[in-house]
Design a protein around this motif. Sequence first.
Motif, short mmCIF file in Angstrom:
data_model
loop_
_atom_site.label_atom_id
_atom_site.label_comp_id
_atom_site.label_asym_id
_atom_site.label_seq_id
_atom_site.Cartn_x
_atom_site.Cartn_y
_atom_site.Cartn_z
N ASN A 216 -49.33 -34.72 4.46
CA ASN A 216 -49.18 -35.46 5.72
C ASN A 216 -49.62 -36.90 5.47
O ASN A 216 -50.16 -37.21 4.39
CB ASN A 216 -50.04 -34.80 6.83
CG ASN A 216 -51.47 -34.63 6.39
OD1 ASN A 216 -52.11 -35.56 5.88
ND2 ASN A 216 -52.00 -33.41 6.55
N TYR A 245 -42.80 -35.31 -1.19
CA TYR A 245 -43.07 -35.62 0.21
C TYR A 245 -41.85 -36.26 0.87
O TYR A 245 -41.15 -37.06 0.24
CB TYR A 245 -44.28 -36.56 0.29
CG TYR A 245 -44.62 -37.03 1.68
CD1 TYR A 245 -44.99 -36.12 2.68
CD2 TYR A 245 -44.59 -38.39 2.02
CE1 TYR A 245 -45.32 -36.56 3.96
CE2 TYR A 245 -44.93 -38.84 3.28
CZ TYR A 245 -45.29 -37.91 4.26
OH TYR A 245 -45.61 -38.34 5.52
N THR A 246 -41.58 -35.90 2.10
CA THR A 246 -40.48 -36.54 2.84
C THR A 246 -41.09 -37.39 3.94
O THR A 246 -41.68 -36.86 4.88
CB THR A 246 -39.56 -35.47 3.46
OG1 THR A 246 -39.09 -34.62 2.41
CG2 THR A 246 -38.36 -36.12 4.15
N ARG A 248 -41.73 -39.76 7.27
CA ARG A 248 -41.23 -39.56 8.63
C ARG A 248 -40.13 -40.55 8.98
O ARG A 248 -39.20 -40.24 9.69
CB ARG A 248 -42.39 -39.72 9.62
CG ARG A 248 -43.44 -38.62 9.55
CD ARG A 248 -44.68 -38.99 10.32
NE ARG A 248 -45.22 -40.28 9.84
CZ ARG A 248 -46.22 -40.94 10.40
NH1 ARG A 248 -46.79 -40.45 11.48
NH2 ARG A 248 -46.67 -42.08 9.90
N ASP A 249 -40.28 -41.80 8.51
CA ASP A 249 -39.28 -42.82 8.87
C ASP A 249 -39.21 -43.87 7.77
O ASP A 249 -39.93 -43.78 6.76
CB ASP A 249 -39.64 -43.48 10.22
CG ASP A 249 -41.09 -43.97 10.24
OD1 ASP A 249 -41.58 -44.40 9.16
OD2 ASP A 249 -41.74 -43.92 11.29
N GLU A 252 -42.63 -45.80 6.90
CA GLU A 252 -43.56 -45.09 6.02
C GLU A 252 -43.01 -45.08 4.59
O GLU A 252 -43.75 -45.26 3.62
CB GLU A 252 -43.77 -43.66 6.51
CG GLU A 252 -44.87 -42.95 5.73
CD GLU A 252 -45.05 -41.48 6.08
OE1 GLU A 252 -45.97 -40.86 5.52
OE2 GLU A 252 -44.26 -40.95 6.89
#
Length: 964
Positions: A216, A245-246, A248-249, A252
């Motif tokens: 996160n 990791y992906t 959020r936008d 980021e």
Amino acid sequence: MEWASQLCENRGLGSKMTDSKYFTTTKKGEIFELKAELNSDKKEKKKEAVKKVIASMTVGKDVSALFPDVVNCMQTDNLELKKLVYLYLMNYAKSQPDMAIMAVNTFVKDCEDPNPLIRALAVRTMGCIRVDKITEYLCEPLRKCLKDEDPYVRKTAAVCVAKLHDINAQLVEDQGFLDTLKDLISDSNPMVVANAVAALSEIAESHPNSNLLDLNPQTINKLLTALNECTEWGQIFILDCLANYTPRDDRESQSICERVTPRLSHANSAVVLSAVKVLMKFMEMLPKDLDYYGTLLKKLAPPLVTLLSAEPELQYVALRNINLIVQKRPEILKHEMKVFFVKYNDPIYVKLEKLDIMIRLASQANIAQVLAELKEYATEVDVDFVRKAVRAIGRCAIKVEQSAERCVSTLLDLIQTKVNYVVQEAIVVIKDIFRKYPNKYESVIATLCENLDSLDEPEARAAMIWIVGEYAERIDNADELLESFLEGFHDESTQVQLQLLTAIVKLFLKKPTETQELVQQVLSLATQDSDNPDLRDRGYIYWRLLSTDPVAAKEVVLAEKPLISEETDLIEPTLLEELICHIGTLASVYHKPPSAFVEGSRGVQHRRIPPRAGSVESAESPDVGQSGSSEAPPAVIPSQGDLLGDLLNLDLAPPTSTVPSVQPSMQMGAMDLLGGGLDSLLGGDIGGSPSMGAGLGAAPTVMPAALGGAPAVGGGLGDLFDLGGGVGMPTGFYVVPKTMWLPAMKAKGLEISGTFARRGGIIQMDMSLTNKAMSVMTDFAIQFNRNSFGMAPAGPLQVLTPLSPNQTIDVSLPLSTNGPVMKMEPLNNLQVAVKNNIDVFYFSCQFPLSLLFVEDGKMERQVFLATWKDIPNDNEAQFQIKDVHLNSDAASNKLQGSNIFTIAKRTVEGQDMLYQSIKLTNSIWVLAEMRVQTGNPNYTLSIKCRAPEVCQFVYQCYEMVLKN
């Protein structure tokens, strides 16, 4: 080996003399003497003895007998001696688990030693001792070390958790070590963070769905903070974790990219490639019109260029990775063409890779420079490199239209050198240029024809024949040229024969009056004198076309061909995305996903690049491939697949439950090779122009004996392809274990394994379908090619739910024996085509003939006797079945489970004679005599049949049933 490398480390801990003396002993009572020295009161003597033991162990001698004596030496304050004893323990604990328990107390004690080096050494050794009995004793010391005040001990303990998890995963989860590991990601020491990430990543690979690394924004921030301060290998662990990791936008994503970018200037190439992997993945989320996007593209080029100044092996790894990057984002290196120019002292593997990247980067702006280089390379001495350079010139012509003329003129200059292999490669690429730019460069054909006699390679000969056939109307002596190739038709390779057949048919359609004899000659050679099924089938199709409807023939053979694509060797987009996520690993060097070369489930997670910001890709459909741009992909002619692909060019709709039956009276020799479908396809009796059809005659309706049609042997092989039915069956049919039929790497991630069974008189094809791709698979259908026994699906392939990634579904397909018949080689060969939403895939498998043994196969005794006498003795075959430890009654019962029926049994001189009968689905009878001698594990089997071809396969069924 870890203990051998540590032995070398120990030399710096007080050894004043060289350690080689420990390896040169020739004493006879060595173990006895070492035992005495290990129990000596003198510390120095004890240490020398342990060194000798480790030296013996290193050269492969078995010193496990000294285990208790070496373990006694653990009670010491000397760090060097303790290390040596721990090395010994790691090596022999597995073979002496009961003795290894003696060392547990010392481990527990050492984990509380005031010296952090000893605490870390104890916990590291604990992790390396892979003995189940000991692991539960080590949980408490490990828990203490994970919370140790010294970071060196904590980082060692973190890795120990991963090792312990590999030995006993349940224990690690029950003891709460995974939660402690997650807490260590927030540790103040960057090396502890890196090792915790490495351990969690390792555990997560063996449990893909566990979500251990719950990434996160807060965790990512901690990892990025630790990234600046930990060692280079720690940085690689963290960067690899970040790549999973992906964001959020796009904000980021940009923030992470900014903090990772400094790693691009690191001295370690592995760190650079890991950073490139993260940036390549996160760039996908940045809008292309963003200023930072352009800046990032510029920053990625210099580190990649710097990698090319390393030694050749590293250069090669870098080039394989750059090849992927250039396919995904050519704009990164579009101004760096000169870096990929070949140096005279580059090894061949580096040269070839550079050449490939040069073509990928070729554009209108740099084509002049590239062509000048390639022309230079074509005069080198390395034959493989020269060939690739000439091919590269052709690829440039196809890729950059404005350069085509210059490329053709360069190729003509190379042809004038008269260097044989250069001329042949040039002709192959000129053929491709003709296919890309038809009716534009035909003026060069005369020059090509001058070199016809020097062509000796199949590909070059085939290319030249194609050119002559395609432009026959412009070449005055085209018939003479093709006739010269026809003289040695049987000595040519299949590739040349196929091309020659097509070229002569094209020539006939363009100049029918002059070439009638030539076309008849080639059709006769292809259909009657050849044993190649591809050539024969193509010959019959042309013959049937020309004799039935020459107008249709002209439309088919002389149809306008699609232009070839500029990049036929690009990696498929979904695979490319997965490989980009594996930059810096073996997958990026092999250009294959890990599932293609890593056995088992570990490390075979499929990864995808996240969708771009503003992309219309729906979050609900993860199986839709992400393309990098909005342009439609160019139409690409697929490369020629295997021969099965041509043979099974089938319409793969799910088969209907009723299959049209073959006339029972039809002999195999009279099989219609074209399936009868071509007449209706061409509209039945359509008259052709007399000038073209005259003299050709109708295609032969009976297959010549030379093509494999066997003469009927008194109702023998003719019967082989008649059709019959079956009734219920007793239990006990032996089913062969499933084998791999279609590996995932050959079917874009679809893996099929299977077997055959006969249940209740119905033949079943049992298959396991596994999805090893990244996308969901649906719309399954199956079809068989014609085969020896007319086997065909009796219904559709029932895959009722979509096949998700990493999912396996078992399906059972009922089969009938009413399908079209064609003799296969071997007789039990079955060629299968499976279709899904991704593609059509082909494979072949072999079924046991016992599948076709019907339940009403028990012959009357008198009929058996009369039939045995009636079948010629030439049709009898004898076999030995070895190592069968069954008496005659047990063997008879076992065989009856597979519909091999015993008609009678008699005993002669202690030898049991079993007389048996078998009936196949197509009404062929097989008679057998099996001799079983008491106490002799070898049986003698005599088989008689009107179709002797089946005897070998019946014997295989006997052997399979009796031995399993």
